[in-house]
Design a protein around this motif. Structure first.
Motif, PDB file in Angstrom:
ATOM      1  N   THR A  58       0.864  -1.179   0.000  1.00 48.66           N
ATOM      2  CA  THR A  58       0.000   0.000   0.000  1.00 48.66           C
ATOM      3  C   THR A  58       0.899   1.227   0.000  1.00 48.66           C
ATOM      4  OG1 THR A  58      -0.043   0.145   2.420  1.00 48.66           O
ATOM      5  CG2 THR A  58      -1.775  -1.203   1.362  1.00 48.66           C
ATOM      6  N   ARG A  59       0.327   2.357  -0.230  1.00 51.67           N
ATOM      7  CA  ARG A  59       1.112   3.595  -0.206  1.00 51.67           C
ATOM      8  C   ARG A  59       1.763   3.791   1.160  1.00 51.67           C
ATOM      9  NH1 ARG A  59      -0.373   9.151  -2.890  1.00 51.67           N
ATOM     10  NH2 ARG A  59      -1.370   7.643  -4.240  1.00 51.67           N
ATOM     11  N   THR A  60       1.002   3.553   2.220  1.00 54.95           N
ATOM     12  CA  THR A  60       1.528   3.700   3.573  1.00 54.95           C
ATOM     13  C   THR A  60       2.646   2.692   3.832  1.00 54.95           C
ATOM     14  OG1 THR A  60      -0.592   4.509   4.358  1.00 54.95           O
ATOM     15  CG2 THR A  60       0.920   3.686   6.029  1.00 54.95           C
ATOM     16  N   LEU A  62       4.589   1.254   1.602  1.00 51.92           N
ATOM     17  CA  LEU A  62       5.755   1.648   0.806  1.00 51.92           C
ATOM     18  C   LEU A  62       6.513   2.785   1.476  1.00 51.92           C
ATOM     19  CD1 LEU A  62       7.492   1.522  -1.753  1.00 51.92           C
ATOM     20  CD2 LEU A  62       5.838   3.047  -2.835  1.00 51.92           C
ATOM     21  N   LEU A  63       5.798   3.779   1.966  1.00 50.38           N
ATOM     22  CA  LEU A  63       6.459   4.902   2.635  1.00 50.38           C
ATOM     23  C   LEU A  63       7.191   4.461   3.900  1.00 50.38           C
ATOM     24  CD1 LEU A  63       3.816   7.725   2.148  1.00 50.38           C
ATOM     25  CD2 LEU A  63       6.083   7.558   1.105  1.00 50.38           C
ATOM     26  N   LYS A  64       6.584   3.553   4.672  1.00 51.01           N
ATOM     27  CA  LYS A  64       7.253   3.037   5.869  1.00 51.01           C
ATOM     28  C   LYS A  64       8.542   2.317   5.486  1.00 51.01           C
ATOM     29  CE  LYS A  64       3.233   2.392   8.865  1.00 51.01           C
ATOM     30  NZ  LYS A  64       2.384   1.396   9.549  1.00 51.01           N
ATOM     31  N   LEU A  66      10.379   2.714   2.729  1.00 53.38           N
ATOM     32  CA  LEU A  66      11.374   3.667   2.214  1.00 53.38           C
ATOM     33  C   LEU A  66      12.017   4.445   3.366  1.00 53.38           C
ATOM     34  CD1 LEU A  66       9.500   5.036  -0.920  1.00 53.38           C
ATOM     35  CD2 LEU A  66      11.542   3.586  -0.892  1.00 53.38           C
ATOM     36  N   ASN A  67      11.251   4.860   4.329  1.00 57.22           N
ATOM     37  CA  ASN A  67      11.811   5.591   5.465  1.00 57.22           C
ATOM     38  C   ASN A  67      12.745   4.718   6.294  1.00 57.22           C
ATOM     39  OD1 ASN A  67      10.685   8.139   5.006  1.00 57.22           O
ATOM     40  ND2 ASN A  67       8.757   7.521   5.935  1.00 57.22           N
ATOM     41  N   LYS A  68      12.467   3.431   6.362  1.00 53.96           N
ATOM     42  CA  LYS A  68      13.323   2.529   7.129  1.00 53.96           C
ATOM     43  C   LYS A  68      14.583   2.136   6.374  1.00 53.96           C
ATOM     44  CE  LYS A  68      13.290  -1.873   9.548  1.00 53.96           C
ATOM     45  NZ  LYS A  68      12.502  -3.046   9.923  1.00 53.96           N
ATOM     46  N   ALA A  70      15.864   3.593   3.319  1.00 53.48           N
ATOM     47  CA  ALA A  70      16.516   4.571   2.441  1.00 53.48           C
ATOM     48  C   ALA A  70      17.927   4.857   2.949  1.00 53.48           C
ATOM     49  CB  ALA A  70      15.709   5.860   2.394  1.00 53.48           C
TER      50      ALA A  70
END
Length: 73
Positions: A58-60, A62-64, A66-68, A70
């Motif tokens: 999900t978008r959420t 994916l963002l979690k 990427l933040n972890k 990246a």
């Protein structure tokens, strides 16, 4: 969903490391060889690390992920 991160520290001329992403284990293994071959310092050529990353598709999620995972610049 799974993705594979290929990460290696070493002398690449323009940087001290490389990180690449792959969508399959096969592609990750191909990139593993590529990253290893691109390292300029043959004496300090550690094996690249392949990290399997699982996340909610999900978008959420994916963002979690990427933040972890990246790279910090």
């Amino acid at each position: 969903m799974k993705l594979y991160k290929i990460k290696m520290n070493g002398d690449f001329g323009d940087s001290d490391g490389r990180s690449m992403w792959a969508s399959s284990k096969r592609q990750a293994q191909e990139l593993w060889h590529s990253v290893k071959a691109d390292c300029l310092d043959g004496n300090a050529r550690p094996d690249p690390e392949i990290i399997e990353v699982t996340f909610e598709p999900t978008r959420t999620g994916l963002l979690k992920m990427l933040n972890k995972h990246a790279d910090r610049g």
